[in-house]
Motif scaffolding. Sequence first.
Motif, PDB file in Angstrom:
ATOM      1  N   TRP A   9     -24.379   8.452 -50.243  1.00  0.00           N
ATOM      2  CA  TRP A   9     -25.314   9.125 -51.161  1.00  0.00           C
ATOM      3  C   TRP A   9     -25.003   8.763 -52.607  1.00  0.00           C
ATOM      4  CZ3 TRP A   9     -23.826  12.827 -54.853  1.00  0.00           C
ATOM      5  CH2 TRP A   9     -24.872  13.410 -55.544  1.00  0.00           C
ATOM      6  N   SER A  10     -23.726   8.758 -52.978  1.00  0.00           N
ATOM      7  CA  SER A  10     -23.321   8.452 -54.347  1.00  0.00           C
ATOM      8  C   SER A  10     -23.704   7.025 -54.732  1.00  0.00           C
ATOM      9  CB  SER A  10     -21.814   8.650 -54.500  1.00  0.00           C
ATOM     10  OG  SER A  10     -21.376   8.220 -55.759  1.00  0.00           O
ATOM     11  N   GLU A  46     -29.681  12.274 -48.746  1.00  0.00           N
ATOM     12  CA  GLU A  46     -29.451  13.656 -49.168  1.00  0.00           C
ATOM     13  C   GLU A  46     -29.623  14.609 -47.992  1.00  0.00           C
ATOM     14  OE1 GLU A  46     -32.154  14.310 -52.382  1.00  0.00           O
ATOM     15  OE2 GLU A  46     -30.738  13.631 -53.916  1.00  0.00           O
ATOM     16  N   SER A  47     -30.636  14.342 -47.175  1.00  0.00           N
ATOM     17  CA  SER A  47     -30.877  15.174 -45.998  1.00  0.00           C
ATOM     18  C   SER A  47     -29.712  15.065 -45.009  1.00  0.00           C
ATOM     19  CB  SER A  47     -32.181  14.751 -45.321  1.00  0.00           C
ATOM     20  OG  SER A  47     -32.418  15.517 -44.162  1.00  0.00           O
ATOM     21  N   ALA A  48     -29.238  13.842 -44.800  1.00  0.00           N
ATOM     22  CA  ALA A  48     -28.100  13.634 -43.897  1.00  0.00           C
ATOM     23  C   ALA A  48     -26.829  14.282 -44.452  1.00  0.00           C
ATOM     24  CB  ALA A  48     -27.877  12.138 -43.685  1.00  0.00           C
ATOM     25  N   LEU A  49     -26.662  14.214 -45.782  1.00  0.00           N
ATOM     26  CA  LEU A  49     -25.494  14.810 -46.414  1.00  0.00           C
ATOM     27  C   LEU A  49     -25.526  16.333 -46.303  1.00  0.00           C
ATOM     28  CD1 LEU A  49     -22.925  14.671 -48.102  1.00  0.00           C
ATOM     29  CD2 LEU A  49     -24.354  14.477 -50.168  1.00  0.00           C
ATOM     30  N   ASP A  50     -26.703  16.924 -46.505  1.00  0.00           N
ATOM     31  CA  ASP A  50     -26.831  18.375 -46.376  1.00  0.00           C
ATOM     32  C   ASP A  50     -26.483  18.833 -44.963  1.00  0.00           C
ATOM     33  OD1 ASP A  50     -27.533  18.798 -48.983  1.00  0.00           O
ATOM     34  OD2 ASP A  50     -29.695  18.700 -48.627  1.00  0.00           O
ATOM     35  N   TRP A  88     -19.649  20.846 -41.751  1.00  0.00           N
ATOM     36  CA  TRP A  88     -18.302  21.026 -42.286  1.00  0.00           C
ATOM     37  C   TRP A  88     -18.047  22.491 -42.662  1.00  0.00           C
ATOM     38  CZ3 TRP A  88     -13.816  18.859 -42.189  1.00  0.00           C
ATOM     39  CH2 TRP A  88     -12.839  19.189 -43.142  1.00  0.00           C
ATOM     40  N   LYS A  89     -19.051  23.129 -43.246  1.00  0.00           N
ATOM     41  CA  LYS A  89     -18.909  24.532 -43.653  1.00  0.00           C
ATOM     42  C   LYS A  89     -18.702  25.430 -42.441  1.00  0.00           C
ATOM     43  CE  LYS A  89     -21.213  28.154 -46.346  1.00  0.00           C
ATOM     44  NZ  LYS A  89     -22.431  28.500 -47.133  1.00  0.00           N
TER      45      LYS A  89
END
Length: 396
Positions: free
Chosen positions: A346-347, A378-382, A388-389
């Motif tokens: 993403w970065s 961004e969708s994959a990162l979310d 992870w949360k």
Amino acid sequence: GREKKEMTNQENKRPLPPSNNAEEAKPALRLDVFTIFLGTTLVALTLVPWYGFTSGYSTGMWVAFAVFMFWNGLSITAGYHRLWSHKTYKAHPAIRVIFAIGGALAVQNSIRIWCADHRHHHRFTDHVDKDPYSAQRGFWYSHMGWMLRDYEATEKDFSNIKDLDQDPIVVWQDKHYVTLALLSNFLLTTLIGAMLGDAIGGLLLLGFLRLVLSHHTTFFINSLAHFWGRQPYSDGNSSKDNPVIALFTYGEGYHNFHHTFQWDYRNGIFWYQYDPTKWLIKALSWCSLATDLKRIAPEIIEQNMARMQLQVARKKINTFKMKNTQLWLEILETEYDQLVEALNEWSSCRQHWMELKKDSILKKWEETETRQKLKELESALDFQRQQWKMLTQQFA
């Protein structure tokens, strides 16, 4: 920036040889500093309340008191600390003069001396001999005890502030520091009090009470912020994040973030975190009075937070000897690696997209294509963040 941070962390962790004079040097009490601390504290505890009961302080005087508190407090946090010590932004000369006078009002030494000590503190955090106010020597020492010692045998080291000696305002304030401190603390406070109809009340409230309170709120950053709180970004030193301390220190209570990312002009990075120093610097930038505000890349911050969460989870699993320990550890490692990979992708895409936005209209089609890819990442990162949360919350 990342390489510089890693080098600093390595310096902090690298064991240093003990000073040859560590046991021989027994510094005497600094009578001048002791007298200032004792005298101002006695006046604040006795004469200030006595005058309040007998004569009272007007509403205007309390407003002026609040203004002086913020002026001298923000001069330390936004001026001495984030501007001069860490160079997290650049400020207009007029703002630097205001901060220089406010710093003298705070009676915490000149910019040169304050910054030299603070840069040593960051370079050698927690080292007993090298850190000027090391928390390893105890709460009292890091709070104010270190200032009461007279190290006449040790020459002050200003080699780490050669850049500040090029600033004429810093040089001017250092040269006239004592005069500025006396005029601002006695003459200015008395004059403001006289303008409000009570010269003695002005001296007591704006002078003595404000000085004692501002001293200890600043000292809390060196002491309490290294003893009380959480470490969401790094455990490489004793610095802690604490929202309660932030309320009294103009946002400096988010100290673990600051020690981890000392080149960022912010301490509280979330909207709900109280950091008036950050808000002031940002407001000054809107007026073109502050420029080059430095921020750590969000993916680096998030990676540090994830690394600490991973570390906490590992510790809990090993401490409580959970069933299927090895399986849990493998799941954690896999999810962590996937989160870091998603962050990096993403970065990289985000950086490419921002560069394309600056290019000519001929690359408009590529910008649109990259933007679409960025949304997918961004969708994959979310999704990975949620995974992870949910996983790490079980070990919080």
